[in-house]
Design a protein around this motif. Structure first.
Motif, PDB file in Angstrom:
ATOM      1  N   THR A  90     -38.211  -8.029 -32.922  1.00 51.83           N
ATOM      2  CA  THR A  90     -36.920  -7.346 -33.037  1.00 51.83           C
ATOM      3  C   THR A  90     -36.999  -5.883 -32.625  1.00 51.83           C
ATOM      4  OG1 THR A  90     -36.348  -8.778 -34.894  1.00 51.83           O
ATOM      5  CG2 THR A  90     -35.037  -6.797 -34.640  1.00 51.83           C
ATOM      6  N   LYS A  91     -38.092  -5.227 -32.950  1.00 48.30           N
ATOM      7  CA  LYS A  91     -38.183  -3.778 -32.769  1.00 48.30           C
ATOM      8  C   LYS A  91     -39.268  -3.396 -31.759  1.00 48.30           C
ATOM      9  CE  LYS A  91     -36.653  -2.833 -37.504  1.00 48.30           C
ATOM     10  NZ  LYS A  91     -35.331  -2.333 -37.085  1.00 48.30           N
ATOM     11  N   ARG A  92     -39.040  -2.262 -31.114  1.00 48.77           N
ATOM     12  CA  ARG A  92     -40.022  -1.755 -30.148  1.00 48.77           C
ATOM     13  C   ARG A  92     -41.365  -1.481 -30.801  1.00 48.77           C
ATOM     14  NH1 ARG A  92     -36.105   2.449 -27.021  1.00 48.77           N
ATOM     15  NH2 ARG A  92     -36.190   3.430 -29.056  1.00 48.77           N
ATOM     16  N   GLU A  93     -41.338  -0.972 -32.041  1.00 44.74           N
ATOM     17  CA  GLU A  93     -42.604  -0.628 -32.694  1.00 44.74           C
ATOM     18  C   GLU A  93     -43.498  -1.857 -32.886  1.00 44.74           C
ATOM     19  OE1 GLU A  93     -43.987   2.388 -33.392  1.00 44.74           O
ATOM     20  OE2 GLU A  93     -42.305   2.964 -32.107  1.00 44.74           O
ATOM     21  N   GLN A  94     -42.882  -3.023 -33.056  1.00 44.16           N
ATOM     22  CA  GLN A  94     -43.670  -4.253 -33.169  1.00 44.16           C
ATOM     23  C   GLN A  94     -44.344  -4.582 -31.847  1.00 44.16           C
ATOM     24  OE1 GLN A  94     -40.060  -6.252 -34.640  1.00 44.16           O
ATOM     25  NE2 GLN A  94     -41.298  -7.068 -36.320  1.00 44.16           N
ATOM     26  N   VAL A  95     -43.622  -4.363 -30.750  1.00 46.66           N
ATOM     27  CA  VAL A  95     -44.208  -4.575 -29.427  1.00 46.66           C
ATOM     28  C   VAL A  95     -45.360  -3.603 -29.211  1.00 46.66           C
ATOM     29  CG1 VAL A  95     -43.775  -4.499 -26.935  1.00 46.66           C
ATOM     30  CG2 VAL A  95     -42.042  -5.432 -28.471  1.00 46.66           C
ATOM     31  N   LYS A  96     -45.133  -2.355 -29.566  1.00 44.28           N
ATOM     32  CA  LYS A  96     -46.169  -1.330 -29.400  1.00 44.28           C
ATOM     33  C   LYS A  96     -47.433  -1.681 -30.171  1.00 44.28           C
ATOM     34  CE  LYS A  96     -46.801   3.688 -29.826  1.00 44.28           C
ATOM     35  NZ  LYS A  96     -46.125   4.972 -30.209  1.00 44.28           N
ATOM     36  N   LYS A  97     -47.260  -2.214 -31.368  1.00 38.66           N
ATOM     37  CA  LYS A  97     -48.401  -2.510 -32.241  1.00 38.66           C
ATOM     38  C   LYS A  97     -49.090  -3.821 -31.889  1.00 38.66           C
ATOM     39  CE  LYS A  97     -49.472  -3.263 -37.142  1.00 38.66           C
ATOM     40  NZ  LYS A  97     -48.917  -3.319 -38.527  1.00 38.66           N
ATOM     41  N   LEU A  98     -48.309  -4.835 -31.491  1.00 39.80           N
ATOM     42  CA  LEU A  98     -48.844  -6.198 -31.405  1.00 39.80           C
ATOM     43  C   LEU A  98     -49.053  -6.747 -30.000  1.00 39.80           C
ATOM     44  CD1 LEU A  98     -46.573  -7.748 -34.195  1.00 39.80           C
ATOM     45  CD2 LEU A  98     -48.983  -7.075 -34.427  1.00 39.80           C
ATOM     46  N   ALA A  99     -48.250  -6.315 -29.044  1.00 42.95           N
ATOM     47  CA  ALA A  99     -48.262  -6.954 -27.719  1.00 42.95           C
ATOM     48  C   ALA A  99     -49.537  -6.636 -26.944  1.00 42.95           C
ATOM     49  CB  ALA A  99     -47.042  -6.529 -26.929  1.00 42.95           C
ATOM     50  N   LYS A 100     -50.170  -7.664 -26.413  1.00 43.83           N
ATOM     51  CA  LYS A 100     -51.356  -7.495 -25.573  1.00 43.83           C
ATOM     52  C   LYS A 100     -50.909  -7.325 -24.121  1.00 43.83           C
ATOM     53  CE  LYS A 100     -54.308 -10.268 -28.604  1.00 43.83           C
ATOM     54  NZ  LYS A 100     -55.156 -11.479 -28.724  1.00 43.83           N
ATOM     55  N   PRO A 101     -51.384  -6.267 -23.466  1.00 47.28           N
ATOM     56  CA  PRO A 101     -50.918  -5.986 -22.101  1.00 47.28           C
ATOM     57  C   PRO A 101     -51.064  -7.159 -21.136  1.00 47.28           C
ATOM     58  CG  PRO A 101     -52.101  -4.096 -22.969  1.00 47.28           C
ATOM     59  CD  PRO A 101     -52.269  -5.201 -23.971  1.00 47.28           C
ATOM     60  N   GLN A 102     -52.143  -7.925 -21.262  1.00 44.52           N
ATOM     61  CA  GLN A 102     -52.324  -9.050 -20.337  1.00 44.52           C
ATOM     62  C   GLN A 102     -51.271 -10.130 -20.558  1.00 44.52           C
ATOM     63  OE1 GLN A 102     -54.445  -8.094 -22.703  1.00 44.52           O
ATOM     64  NE2 GLN A 102     -55.575  -9.803 -23.649  1.00 44.52           N
ATOM     65  N   GLU A 103     -50.835 -10.303 -21.810  1.00 43.52           N
ATOM     66  CA  GLU A 103     -49.773 -11.274 -22.098  1.00 43.52           C
ATOM     67  C   GLU A 103     -48.418 -10.730 -21.657  1.00 43.52           C
ATOM     68  OE1 GLU A 103     -49.896 -12.701 -26.132  1.00 43.52           O
ATOM     69  OE2 GLU A 103     -52.028 -13.206 -26.016  1.00 43.52           O
ATOM     70  N   VAL A 104     -48.232  -9.420 -21.804  1.00 36.89           N
ATOM     71  CA  VAL A 104     -46.998  -8.786 -21.328  1.00 36.89           C
ATOM     72  C   VAL A 104     -46.847  -9.020 -19.829  1.00 36.89           C
ATOM     73  CG1 VAL A 104     -45.875  -6.568 -20.892  1.00 36.89           C
ATOM     74  CG2 VAL A 104     -46.879  -7.034 -23.135  1.00 36.89           C
ATOM     75  N   LYS A 105     -47.913  -8.764 -19.077  1.00 34.92           N
ATOM     76  CA  LYS A 105     -47.831  -8.925 -17.621  1.00 34.92           C
ATOM     77  C   LYS A 105     -47.587 -10.386 -17.239  1.00 34.92           C
ATOM     78  CE  LYS A 105     -49.936  -7.693 -13.244  1.00 34.92           C
ATOM     79  NZ  LYS A 105     -51.063  -7.039 -12.539  1.00 34.92           N
ATOM     80  N   LYS A 106     -48.237 -11.289 -17.929  1.00 34.56           N
ATOM     81  CA  LYS A 106     -48.071 -12.720 -17.655  1.00 34.56           C
ATOM     82  C   LYS A 106     -46.622 -13.149 -17.866  1.00 34.56           C
ATOM     83  CE  LYS A 106     -50.241 -17.128 -18.995  1.00 34.56           C
ATOM     84  NZ  LYS A 106     -51.198 -17.752 -19.943  1.00 34.56           N
ATOM     85  N   GLU A 107     -46.031 -12.729 -18.969  1.00 32.50           N
ATOM     86  CA  GLU A 107     -44.636 -13.082 -19.265  1.00 32.50           C
ATOM     87  C   GLU A 107     -43.668 -12.431 -18.286  1.00 32.50           C
ATOM     88  OE1 GLU A 107     -40.866 -14.010 -20.806  1.00 32.50           O
ATOM     89  OE2 GLU A 107     -42.785 -15.069 -20.885  1.00 32.50           O
ATOM     90  N   LEU A 108     -43.892 -11.161 -17.979  1.00 30.07           N
ATOM     91  CA  LEU A 108     -42.942 -10.464 -17.098  1.00 30.07           C
ATOM     92  C   LEU A 108     -43.025 -10.988 -15.664  1.00 30.07           C
ATOM     93  CD1 LEU A 108     -43.089  -6.830 -18.499  1.00 30.07           C
ATOM     94  CD2 LEU A 108     -41.497  -8.678 -19.048  1.00 30.07           C
ATOM     95  N   LYS A 109     -44.209 -11.384 -15.227  1.00 31.98           N
ATOM     96  CA  LYS A 109     -44.310 -12.037 -13.919  1.00 31.98           C
ATOM     97  C   LYS A 109     -43.522 -13.347 -13.924  1.00 31.98           C
ATOM     98  CE  LYS A 109     -48.149 -12.488 -11.717  1.00 31.98           C
ATOM     99  NZ  LYS A 109     -47.687 -12.055 -10.367  1.00 31.98           N
ATOM    100  N   ALA A 110     -43.569 -14.067 -15.029  1.00 28.35           N
ATOM    101  CA  ALA A 110     -42.810 -15.317 -15.134  1.00 28.35           C
ATOM    102  C   ALA A 110     -41.308 -15.047 -15.083  1.00 28.35           C
ATOM    103  CB  ALA A 110     -43.190 -16.048 -16.417  1.00 28.35           C
ATOM    104  N   GLN A 111     -40.876 -13.954 -15.714  1.00 24.50           N
ATOM    105  CA  GLN A 111     -39.454 -13.596 -15.661  1.00 24.50           C
ATOM    106  C   GLN A 111     -39.020 -13.267 -14.236  1.00 24.50           C
ATOM    107  OE1 GLN A 111     -38.285 -10.628 -18.582  1.00 24.50           O
ATOM    108  NE2 GLN A 111     -39.435 -11.634 -20.224  1.00 24.50           N
TER     109      GLN A 111
END
Length: 288
Positions: free
Chosen positions: A108-129
């Motif tokens: 829900t919140k940006r701070e959760q993304v900042k704390k939890l999101a792994k950059p390699q998973e972020v890139k994988k998902e955004l490439k899929a988008q």
């Protein structure tokens, strides 16, 4: 130090007031799509971007495919800020577990993304988008970031830059937006940035309404590349349900955005001040 887009190379003078009126969040809902389309066709909006993971993506993707004359970006999405209206990643959530909550929806919140999101998973998902958008026939003119989550950390900003280079698309960068997410000072010499970004605010919406604020913005624009970020939608039952307990950038706010930027008086003010429209499609030509 990052540099500004080479606007003189595009034929503009250093004294020109250039303005992109950009509509975020297309794909979020039927209401958002309908208002965005009408604002593009009848109003002063010059650019929009699409949220690929949302339920109404297919509808706006079809519009973008059939109307390639309109400037269209990918609104890279890692959060879902709504109380009851939920969506998650394009990929199976088992492939990007750091991006989702216990129900498989985006945080829900940006701070959760900042704390939890792994950059390699972020890139994988955004490439899929991005790939889903390309496969739907969209020809994107740029990339931007929902809630500016990709500006939160150096690592996320690196992913953002990598995606821009990989897909040969400009990315929306601004020192003001980076400051807003607490990451000012992370721009690089190779970054192209927007001179000035303008966004409505909740206090103005509650008191005098956004129309007065936007009028002041337009009267005070200075030379260079300006962007006004808006979120047009209709204040109908669907949008009210999406925005339950979320008046900031809520249903009423979005109706005000639509009303002002489709008002003929707004177009007249732009002409009176000799404010020149610009799109990401033009800025693409500055990428080497």
């Amino acid at each position: 130090m990052a540099y500004h887009y080479d606007l003189e190379r595009l034929g503009y003078s250093k004294n020109d007031i250039l303005l992109m009126i950009h509509a975020d969040d297309a794909g979020l809902s039927c209401s958002e799509n309908a208002a965005t389309i009408e604002a593009l066709k009848k109003g002063t909006v010059t650019s929009f971007s699409i949220m690929v993971p949302c339920p109404w993506f297919g509808d706006i993707a079809n519009f973008a495919k059939q109307h390639p004359q309109y400037d269209c970006g990918i609104h890279l999405t890692l959060t879902c800020e709504w109380k009851h209206y939920k969506f998650g990643p394009v990929l199976p959530y088992s492939e990007v577990p750091s991006l989702v909550d216990e129900r498989g929806f985006f945080h829900t919140k940006r701070e959760q993304v900042k704390k939890l999101a792994k950059p390699q998973e972020v890139k994988k998902e955004l490439k899929a988008q991005i790939d889903r958008a390309l496969n739907a026939g969209i020809k994107p003119t740029h990339l931007d970031s929902h809630m500016y989550t990709l500006g939160l950390t150096k690592e996320l900003l690196d992913v953002y830059r990598e995606l821009g280079k990989e897909y040969k698309l400009p990315i929306f960068l601004s020192d003001e937006l980076l400051e807003g997410v607490g990451n000012l000072g992370s721009l690089q010499e190779s970054d192209s940035i927007v001179h000035k970004v303008h966004i409505g605010n909740f206090k103005a919406m509650q008191s005098t309404g956004l129309g007065e604020l936007y009028t002041q913005m337009l009267n005070n624009l200075t030379a260079g590349l300006n962007v006004i970020l808006i979120h047009p939608a209709f204040d109908n039952m669907e949008m009210k349900q999406v925005c339950v307990d979320h008046p900031n950038f809520g249903s009423e706010w979005r109706q005000m955005d639509f009303d002002f930027f489709t008002d003929p008086n707004t177009a007249a003010l732009l002409e009176e001040r000799n404010i020149k429209p610009i799109t990401w499609r033009e800025l693409q030509r500055t990428i080497h």
